[in-house]
Motif scaffolding. Structure first.
Motif, PDB file in Angstrom:
ATOM      1  N   ALA A  14     -36.598-105.684  17.267  1.00  0.00           N
ATOM      2  CA  ALA A  14     -35.383-106.414  16.905  1.00  0.00           C
ATOM      3  C   ALA A  14     -35.602-107.917  17.072  1.00  0.00           C
ATOM      4  O   ALA A  14     -35.178-108.708  16.226  1.00  0.00           O
ATOM      5  CB  ALA A  14     -34.210-105.947  17.763  1.00  0.00           C
ATOM      6  N   GLU A  18     -32.603-105.083   8.867  1.00  0.00           N
ATOM      7  CA  GLU A  18     -31.969-105.147  10.192  1.00  0.00           C
ATOM      8  C   GLU A  18     -30.754-104.234  10.251  1.00  0.00           C
ATOM      9  O   GLU A  18     -30.587-103.467  11.210  1.00  0.00           O
ATOM     10  CB  GLU A  18     -31.552-106.588  10.495  1.00  0.00           C
ATOM     11  N   VAL A  74     -30.151-101.076  12.733  1.00  0.00           N
ATOM     12  CA  VAL A  74     -28.987-100.942  13.619  1.00  0.00           C
ATOM     13  C   VAL A  74     -28.285 -99.606  13.377  1.00  0.00           C
ATOM     14  O   VAL A  74     -27.910 -98.910  14.327  1.00  0.00           O
ATOM     15  CB  VAL A  74     -28.001-102.116  13.425  1.00  0.00           C
ATOM     16  N   TRP A  95     -29.916-102.536  19.704  1.00  0.00           N
ATOM     17  CA  TRP A  95     -29.180-101.859  18.649  1.00  0.00           C
ATOM     18  C   TRP A  95     -28.546-100.548  19.091  1.00  0.00           C
ATOM     19  O   TRP A  95     -27.933 -99.851  18.275  1.00  0.00           O
ATOM     20  CB  TRP A  95     -30.110-101.600  17.470  1.00  0.00           C
ATOM     21  N   TYR A 132     -24.832 -99.048  18.055  1.00  0.00           N
ATOM     22  CA  TYR A 132     -24.482-100.054  17.048  1.00  0.00           C
ATOM     23  C   TYR A 132     -24.278-101.442  17.656  1.00  0.00           C
ATOM     24  O   TYR A 132     -23.521-102.248  17.127  1.00  0.00           O
ATOM     25  CB  TYR A 132     -23.252 -99.626  16.245  1.00  0.00           C
ATOM     26  N   GLY A 133     -24.960-101.716  18.743  1.00  0.00           N
ATOM     27  CA  GLY A 133     -24.871-103.033  19.381  1.00  0.00           C
ATOM     28  C   GLY A 133     -23.675-103.194  20.298  1.00  0.00           C
ATOM     29  O   GLY A 133     -23.246-104.316  20.570  1.00  0.00           O
ATOM     30  N   PRO A 192     -24.729-107.113  16.676  1.00  0.00           N
ATOM     31  CA  PRO A 192     -25.890-106.684  15.899  1.00  0.00           C
ATOM     32  C   PRO A 192     -25.562-105.929  14.608  1.00  0.00           C
ATOM     33  O   PRO A 192     -26.370-105.918  13.688  1.00  0.00           O
ATOM     34  CB  PRO A 192     -26.656-105.780  16.863  1.00  0.00           C
TER      35      PRO A 192
END
Length: 146
Positions: free
Chosen positions: A59, A88, A92, A112, A115-116, A123
């Protein structure tokens, strides 16, 4: 005036104004955050969750490339940033789903994960925002060249 400044002006893609500055700043912060996190985790306890730590390092590389592309400007950099933002977002979504379906594969979180969620979902929001802006930059370039 330098060649790169001339090229940016001709292409209609200059980060000197607008949301481009914010995107550069956010991607820069995420580059440092992800790289720092992964380096420290790999040094201190790589055996605990190697997959998570390597994904955080990946990442960081993606964020660094997008930051570089945004700073560089120009049409080819805009296209490269757009492709990398799509990659990216795919990362994610894949990692986020994977962490929900098989949490045992991730004894420690990645940038990630979920989903961050650990980063306020930035993210997953950041690449979507960047792609919308980059597509808009392309439309403005096409309008000025027509």
């Amino acid at each position: 005036m330098t060649e790169s400044t001339d090229a940016r002006r001709r292409s209609g893609f200059d980060l000197g104004q607008g949301p481009g500055r914010l995107l550069v700043w956010l991607y820069g912060v995420f580059t440092v955050a992800a790289a720092s996190r992964s380096v420290v985790q790999m040094i201190l306890d790589f055996g605990r969750a190697p997959l998570a730590y390597v994904l955080s390092a990946a990442a960081a590389v993606v964020y660094a490339f997008i930051t570089y592309s945004l700073v560089r400007g120009g049409e080819s950099a805009r296209r490269a940033a757009l492709v990398c933002c799509a990659a990216e977002l795919a990362g994610v979504l894949v990692v986020g789903t994977w962490t929900l379906l098989e949490p045992s594969a991730f004894p420690d979180a990645t940038v990630w994960s979920d989903y961050g969620m650990g980063y306020l979902f930035i993210p997953v929001i950041l690449p979507v925002t960047a792609m919308v802006w980059l597509r808009g930059a392309n439309r403005s370039r096409e309008a000025t060249s027509a």
